[in-house]
Write a protein that holds these residues in place. Structure first.
Motif, PDB file in Angstrom:
ATOM      1  N   ALA A   1       2.215 -13.183  29.975  1.00  0.00           N
ATOM      2  CA  ALA A   1       2.065 -14.241  28.964  1.00  0.00           C
ATOM      3  C   ALA A   1       0.644 -14.206  28.399  1.00  0.00           C
ATOM      4  O   ALA A   1      -0.199 -15.034  28.732  1.00  0.00           O
TER       5      ALA A   1
ATOM      6  N   GLN B   1       6.194 -22.103  25.904  1.00  0.00           N
ATOM      7  CA  GLN B   1       6.906 -21.732  27.133  1.00  0.00           C
ATOM      8  C   GLN B   1       8.419 -21.929  26.964  1.00  0.00           C
ATOM      9  O   GLN B   1       9.220 -21.116  27.426  1.00  0.00           O
TER      10      GLN B   1
ATOM     11  N   TYR C   1       1.305 -25.751  24.452  1.00  0.00           N
ATOM     12  CA  TYR C   1       1.567 -24.784  25.527  1.00  0.00           C
ATOM     13  C   TYR C   1       3.024 -24.811  26.010  1.00  0.00           C
ATOM     14  O   TYR C   1       3.702 -23.778  26.046  1.00  0.00           O
TER      15      TYR C   1
ATOM     16  N   SER D   1      10.913 -15.415  33.401  1.00  0.00           N
ATOM     17  CA  SER D   1       9.674 -16.030  33.851  1.00  0.00           C
ATOM     18  C   SER D   1       8.486 -15.192  33.411  1.00  0.00           C
ATOM     19  O   SER D   1       8.620 -13.994  33.156  1.00  0.00           O
ATOM     20  N   GLY D   2       7.347 -15.855  33.324  1.00  0.00           N
ATOM     21  CA  GLY D   2       6.141 -15.172  32.875  1.00  0.00           C
ATOM     22  C   GLY D   2       4.939 -15.580  33.694  1.00  0.00           C
ATOM     23  O   GLY D   2       4.981 -16.546  34.458  1.00  0.00           O
ATOM     24  N   MET D   3       3.880 -14.817  33.533  1.00  0.00           N
ATOM     25  CA  MET D   3       2.635 -15.101  34.256  1.00  0.00           C
ATOM     26  C   MET D   3       1.489 -14.983  33.261  1.00  0.00           C
ATOM     27  O   MET D   3       1.407 -13.989  32.539  1.00  0.00           O
ATOM     28  N   ARG D   4       0.668 -16.009  33.207  1.00  0.00           N
ATOM     29  CA  ARG D   4      -0.501 -15.942  32.337  1.00  0.00           C
ATOM     30  C   ARG D   4      -1.413 -14.799  32.760  1.00  0.00           C
ATOM     31  O   ARG D   4      -1.661 -14.621  33.949  1.00  0.00           O
TER      32      ARG D   4
ATOM     33  N   HIS E   1      -0.207 -17.197  26.170  1.00  0.00           N
ATOM     34  CA  HIS E   1      -0.529 -18.369  26.978  1.00  0.00           C
ATOM     35  C   HIS E   1      -1.944 -18.280  27.557  1.00  0.00           C
ATOM     36  O   HIS E   1      -2.601 -19.300  27.766  1.00  0.00           O
TER      37      HIS E   1
ATOM     38  N   HIS F   1       7.312 -28.315  32.849  1.00  0.00           N
ATOM     39  CA  HIS F   1       7.483 -27.481  31.657  1.00  0.00           C
ATOM     40  C   HIS F   1       8.942 -27.073  31.464  1.00  0.00           C
ATOM     41  O   HIS F   1       9.430 -26.989  30.342  1.00  0.00           O
TER      42      HIS F   1
ATOM     43  N   VAL G   1      14.790 -20.324  35.763  1.00  0.00           N
ATOM     44  CA  VAL G   1      13.365 -20.033  35.586  1.00  0.00           C
ATOM     45  C   VAL G   1      12.667 -20.159  36.934  1.00  0.00           C
ATOM     46  O   VAL G   1      12.391 -21.273  37.401  1.00  0.00           O
TER      47      VAL G   1
ATOM     48  N   GLN H   1       5.034 -25.970  37.610  1.00  0.00           N
ATOM     49  CA  GLN H   1       5.637 -25.611  36.325  1.00  0.00           C
ATOM     50  C   GLN H   1       6.934 -26.359  36.032  1.00  0.00           C
ATOM     51  O   GLN H   1       7.506 -26.213  34.953  1.00  0.00           O
TER      52      GLN H   1
ATOM     53  N   ASP I   1       9.662 -19.074  25.059  1.00  0.00           N
ATOM     54  CA  ASP I   1       9.710 -17.892  25.938  1.00  0.00           C
ATOM     55  C   ASP I   1      11.032 -17.826  26.692  1.00  0.00           C
ATOM     56  O   ASP I   1      11.642 -16.765  26.842  1.00  0.00           O
ATOM     57  N   ILE I   2      11.416 -18.978  27.200  1.00  0.00           N
ATOM     58  CA  ILE I   2      12.604 -19.029  28.052  1.00  0.00           C
ATOM     59  C   ILE I   2      13.870 -18.895  27.198  1.00  0.00           C
ATOM     60  O   ILE I   2      14.767 -18.111  27.497  1.00  0.00           O
TER      61      ILE I   2
ATOM     62  N   VAL J   1       9.835 -20.555  39.188  1.00  0.00           N
ATOM     63  CA  VAL J   1       8.436 -20.969  39.028  1.00  0.00           C
ATOM     64  C   VAL J   1       7.980 -21.766  40.239  1.00  0.00           C
ATOM     65  O   VAL J   1       8.789 -22.187  41.058  1.00  0.00           O
TER      66      VAL J   1
ATOM     67  N   PHE K   1       7.570 -11.324  32.118  1.00  0.00           N
ATOM     68  CA  PHE K   1       6.602 -10.904  31.105  1.00  0.00           C
ATOM     69  C   PHE K   1       5.179 -11.350  31.394  1.00  0.00           C
ATOM     70  O   PHE K   1       4.928 -12.275  32.165  1.00  0.00           O
TER      71      PHE K   1
END
Ligand code: TRP
Ligand code: SF4
Length: 348
Positions: A47, A140, A136, A13-16, A50, A161, A152, A158, A143-144, A154, A45
């Motif tokens: 992002a 994503q 976008y 998972s990621g965070m903008r 993003h 996505h 994931v 999300q 990324d995954i 979220v 991570f």
């Protein structure tokens, strides 16, 4: 650094990185991530690519924002000994896979993603008519899947996505089945159980509404923000009974307070036995109790940000290794490996 190979399922998972994180980010995602660290093999991570989808015109704060997000990750309790923490833009395989996915993703799938339309309508001060913004969720997906994420974690917003990621996975695996088994697993969203966190104005806590409580807000500021927080509008006077189920402060209690306090609020509010000021004070107590240990953990890295950046560099190196192995499999499955293939016609 966590071991590379083990039996645990993969979480990605990621965070903008658009600035300091707030309590909504914490209950919507981070808190869940922290608890997953021992159960899963986790990749989390920053992002920063993003972030560019909306903030491309001004990158003057982009690195600072990435660092802030990283500090918030560490403050919340993500532990580089138990998960891989990295920054998207320093694992270039994300971009490589994104390019390949962009070839197989029908435009209609992207135009149908609900966040696409919503954001384009809501964010009017920026031109979001770009290739990158439409793509976008393709990024994503990359990324995954570059880390073969199976789960994931979220927030609800999300989920579309992750659904799109599943569709891209199926399409990729269908076109390029690979030798023995599909290259990519079909990832599943792991929804964060917590309800939407209300901001100080009663709407969903969100940076764009300016109604947030930041993970870095000091106690006096938290108390002040609570004081101005909206309550049950029916409770105009101290003697009017209220309903904590329709009060944003009541929602905060349900998320952060202990059962005794919740019961006390419920009874006191409905009977007008307590006042809103008192009730908000208890809510502030609960928030401060959660934020204080985070702010203490953060201090060490704030005083020496290099320490945090080193963690990010090491994690990114680790992430590149795994991502590069995935790309080898992808090239193989697509018939594009660099291996010499004798059936390729050569010029005489
Ligand atoms: N789109 C996510 C958000 O806005 C951030 C994100 C980027 C992400 N890549 C991801 C989340 C991969 C999960 C997996 O919050
Ligand atoms: Fe909301 Fe608490 Fe006031 Fe009831 S007493 S209306 S729950 S702030």
């Amino acid at each position: 650094m966590p071991p590379l190979t083990n039996q645990r399922k993969r979480v990605v998972s990621g965070m903008r990185s658009t600035g300091k994180l707030h309590l909504g980010n914490f209950v919507g995602a981070l808190d869940n991530w922290v608890r997953m660290q021992d159960q899963y093999e986790c990749f989390f991570f920053v992002a920063d690519w993003h972030a560019l989808t909306t903030d491309y015109a001004d990158t003057s704060r982009i690195k600072e924002n990435s660092l802030e997000v990283l500090l918030d990750f560490l403050a919340a309790g993500l532990d580089p000994e138990r998960c891989t923490l990295f920054i998207q833009s320093h694992v270039p395989q994300h971009a490589e896979l994104h390019l390949l996915f962009s070839m197989i993703t029908p435009l209609g799938w992207l135009e149908r993603v609900p966040t696409y339309k919503e954001q384009k309508e809501n964010i009017t001060e920026k031109d979001l008519n770009t290739y990158g913004f439409l793509g976008y969720p393709v990024l994503q997906s990359a990324d995954i899947l570059i880390h073969k994420g199976e789960f994931v974690p979220v927030g609800e917003d999300q989920v579309p996505h992750v659904e799109l990621t599943r569709e891209i996975t199926r399409r990729f695996n269908m076109f390029y089945p690979g030798k023995n088994s599909p290259v990519f697993p079909e990832p599943q969203p792991l929804l964060t159980p917590a309800a939407k966190l209300p901001g100080t104005d009663g709407r969903k806590m969100s940076k764009s509404y300016g109604n947030t409580i930041l993970l870095t807000d000091p106690e006096p500021l938290v108390r002040q923000k609570l004081k101005t927080m909206v309550t049950d509008p029916a409770r105009v006077r101290r003697t009017d009974p209220g309903n904590p189920d329709i009060c944003p402060v009541g929602d905060l209690h349900k998320i952060f307070s202990d059962p005794n306090t919740i019961a006390k609020v419920d009874a006191g509010c409905r009977s007008a036995g307590i006042g809103c000021i008192e009730c908000k004070g208890w809510a502030a107590d609960a928030l401060v109790k959660i934020l204080t240990p985070m702010q203490e953990r953060r201090k060490k890295y704030e005083e020496n940000p290099r320490l945090a950046w080193d963690i990010l560099e090491a994690g990114s190196a680790q992430a590149r290794k795994g991502a590069s192995a995935t790309m080898d499999e992808v090239r193989q499955a697509m018939g594009m490996s660099l291996e010499y293939a004798p059936n390729v016609p050569t010029k005489k």
